[in-house]
Design an enzyme around this catalytic site. Structure first.
Site, mmCIF file in Angstrom:
data_model
loop_
_atom_site.group_PDB
_atom_site.id
_atom_site.type_symbol
_atom_site.label_atom_id
_atom_site.label_comp_id
_atom_site.label_asym_id
_atom_site.label_seq_id
_atom_site.Cartn_x
_atom_site.Cartn_y
_atom_site.Cartn_z
ATOM 1 N N HIS A 92 0.838 -1.208 0.000
ATOM 2 C CA HIS A 92 0.000 0.000 0.000
ATOM 3 C C HIS A 92 0.873 1.258 0.000
ATOM 4 O O HIS A 92 0.436 2.309 0.475
ATOM 5 C CB HIS A 92 -0.943 0.041 1.210
ATOM 6 C CG HIS A 92 -1.660 -1.248 1.465
ATOM 7 N ND1 HIS A 92 -2.904 -1.522 0.943
ATOM 8 C CD2 HIS A 92 -1.282 -2.364 2.151
ATOM 9 C CE1 HIS A 92 -3.276 -2.741 1.325
ATOM 10 N NE2 HIS A 92 -2.298 -3.276 2.043
ATOM 11 N N GLU B 211 9.007 8.035 -16.576
ATOM 12 C CA GLU B 211 7.621 8.490 -16.771
ATOM 13 C C GLU B 211 7.034 7.950 -18.068
ATOM 14 O O GLU B 211 5.878 7.534 -18.127
ATOM 15 C CB GLU B 211 7.568 10.020 -16.768
ATOM 16 C CG GLU B 211 7.844 10.609 -15.407
ATOM 17 C CD GLU B 211 8.036 12.109 -15.493
ATOM 18 O OE1 GLU B 211 7.097 12.834 -15.151
ATOM 19 O OE2 GLU B 211 9.123 12.552 -15.917
ATOM 20 N N LYS C 188 16.110 21.550 -12.091
ATOM 21 C CA LYS C 188 15.409 20.278 -12.242
ATOM 22 C C LYS C 188 16.233 19.198 -12.925
ATOM 23 O O LYS C 188 17.011 19.451 -13.833
ATOM 24 C CB LYS C 188 14.118 20.463 -13.068
ATOM 25 C CG LYS C 188 13.016 21.229 -12.389
ATOM 26 C CD LYS C 188 12.512 20.615 -11.084
ATOM 27 C CE LYS C 188 11.803 19.299 -11.314
ATOM 28 N NZ LYS C 188 10.548 19.488 -12.055
ATOM 29 N N SER D 39 14.787 20.773 -17.270
ATOM 30 C CA SER D 39 13.568 21.552 -17.482
ATOM 31 C C SER D 39 13.915 22.779 -18.321
ATOM 32 O O SER D 39 14.995 23.344 -18.174
ATOM 33 C CB SER D 39 13.006 21.984 -16.129
ATOM 34 O OG SER D 39 12.200 23.127 -16.288
#
Ligand code: ARG
Length: 476
Positions: free
Chosen positions: A169, A303, A296, A290
């Site tokens: 979980h 992803e 970043k 970025s």
């Protein structure tokens, strides 16, 4: 005859392959909508392979002389070379790669070339070329998936006895060895390898000789061309094989499942590389920046490994919807089989290679992982199991330890002190709180103790070796 113009659509200048029965030429809008040349060109080499085998079959059936056979084979080879060198001149009436190749062969050897399509339909031809293509694609996917299994195996070996929190979980559950975790992904991917081998075995059937739907009267032997093309066998039922796209759906499922596994790896790397987790630092080569935020470092591979799974599932469900309810035998709907498979295969191969690079080059921050795993509460189950080993029924042991957790949280007392103070437990329990000790307790087979992890890593290694041998047997 003057060309007709309807709804702004001109008729095509050149004749279509099926022109005999028609007074008029096909409308441009018909061709624009029904053509598949724009995407099925990549079947060219496999179509040529199937066609050469078909021509040799025609020779064996005494439909072509050996001279005619050699002439057509040479023309097919030249056409193949032109296509491979991108020197092939397509014309407007080339509806798909199969008609384009036949047209060119006929240009190259005139009346003899016109015999190429004897006893054959595009329906068995397309299915043959597409199965040959898919066999190659599966071989490549097995190779790339195995390479990723190996990356996980190597990482598991390299990481030694590092450990991190194991989650259920997404809540910390019990500490686990990092090697155990890497191997888990290795096993999932090794099932994908196995599934691809299975899929390959079932699709290894030649449709050549099935004709448009019901075979031919010309004495062609499907078994012989099947063998020549390297298929395990020929079809049993021509109606079935010309309209069977199970192999496409199955391959799409294999990719979708593989994509789901990649997406789970992706999601973990997204989490692990976040500032909040800090378990992994991606190599610069496998991370992105970025355009606006200078600080970043983004996990785009991870992803997209997660994101592309959606597309793989869509390709599978889209094809199943196309196949649903089609009457026997060939229907033009079946032309919709190609783009999803090309897309899924292309994307999963790119994904497998990128994820392999990311996992291989990342820096695993094992100290951060250990600190997170050394949360004393993670030892709760081990304490309950200690009580069980001393005869306390598990449900009761669970309640005792649960109560200690509650007490420690409520009173703001360190969990270890609360536990030590309990009459049934005492100071001997302290050793369970030693960093790393907890994982070492779980000696059950496939479990988290160092010996158990070592055993399953040896098993994973055996699996990799066996799969590499199987792969060699199918590689060209
Ligand atoms: N490009 C078509 C396909 O991929 C070729 C088959 C056309 N067959 C036919 N009977 N019209 O399915």
């Amino acid at each position: 005859m003057a060309e007709k113009e309807t709804l702004g659509s001109k008729a095509l200048g050149s004749k279509a392959l099926w022109h005999g029965r028609f007074d008029e030429r096909p409308a441009e809008t018909l061709m624009a909508f029904t053509q598949s040349l724009s995407f099925d060109q990549r079947l060219a080499a496999h179509d040529i392979q199937g066609s050469i085998s078909h021509v040799r079959g025609l020779e064996r059936a005494n439909i072509l002389t050996s001279q005619e056979t050699e002439q057509i084979v040479a023309a097919l080879q030249q056409t193949g070379d032109e296509l491979a060198a991108k020197k092939f001149a397509f014309v407007k009436s080339d509806e798909d790669i199969h008609t384009a190749i036949e047209r060119r062969v006929t240009e190259l050897c005139g009346a003899t070339g016109a015999k190429l399509h004897t006893g054959r339909s595009r329906n068995d031809q397309v299915a043959t070329a597409f199965r040959l293509w898919t066999k190659d694609a599966i071989t490549q996917m097995i190779e790339a998936t195995l390479a990723l299994v190996e990356v996980f195996y190597d990482q598991a070996i390299a990481t030694g006895d590092a450990y991190l929190p194991g989650y259920t979980h997404l809540q910390q559950a019990q500490p686990v060895a990092l090697a155990h975790h890497f191997a888990a992904h290795g096993w999932a991917l090794s099932r994908d390898v196995d599934r691809l081998f299975d899929c390959l075995a079932r699709l290894d059937v030649s449709p050549l000789g099935a004709g448009a739907l019901a075979g031919t009267s010309l004495g062609l032997h499907a078994g012989e061309t099947a063998e020549e093309l390297g298929f395990a066998g020929a079809f049993q039922n021509s109606l079935d094989v010309t309209s069977d796209r199970d192999f496409v759906a199955e391959t799409l499922f294999c990719v979708a499942m593989l994509g789901v596994h990649l997406s789970r790896v992706g999601e973990e790397f997204v989490l692990w590389s976040s500032q909040e987790f800090g378990f992994v630092t991606l190599d610069d080569q496998y991370a992105t920046g970025s355009s606006m935020l200078p600080q970043k470092k983004n996990p785009d591979i991870a992803e997209l490994a997660r994101g592309k799974a959606g597309r793989f599932i869509g390709n599978l469900t889209g094809l199943l919807a196309t196949l649903k309810g089609l009457p026997l035998a060939y229907n033009r709907d079946l032309q919709e089989d190609k783009e999803p498979l090309f897309d899924s295969v292309d994307q999963v191969l790119l994904g497998l290679r990128a994820v392999a690079g990311m996992v291989q080059t990342a820096r695993y921050n094992t100290e951060v992982m250990a600190t997170a795993a050394d949360n004393p509460l993670a030892v709760a189950t081990d304490i309950a199991e200690l009580l069980v080993s001393e005869g306390v029924p598990f449900r009761q042991a669970h309640a005792i330890v649960g109560e200690l957790v509650r007490q420690s949280l409520a009173e703001g007392v360190a969990f270890v002190d609360t536990v030590v103070a309990h009459e049934k437990l005492g100071p001997r329990v302290k050793e369970l709180f030693v960093p790393g000790a907890s994982a070492a307790q779980r000696t059950s087979s496939g479990g988290g103790a160092p010996e158990a992890v070592k055993t399953q890593l040896a098993q994973l290694d055996e699996q990799i070796v066996a799969d590499k041998k199987r792969l060699q047997l199918i590689q060209p």
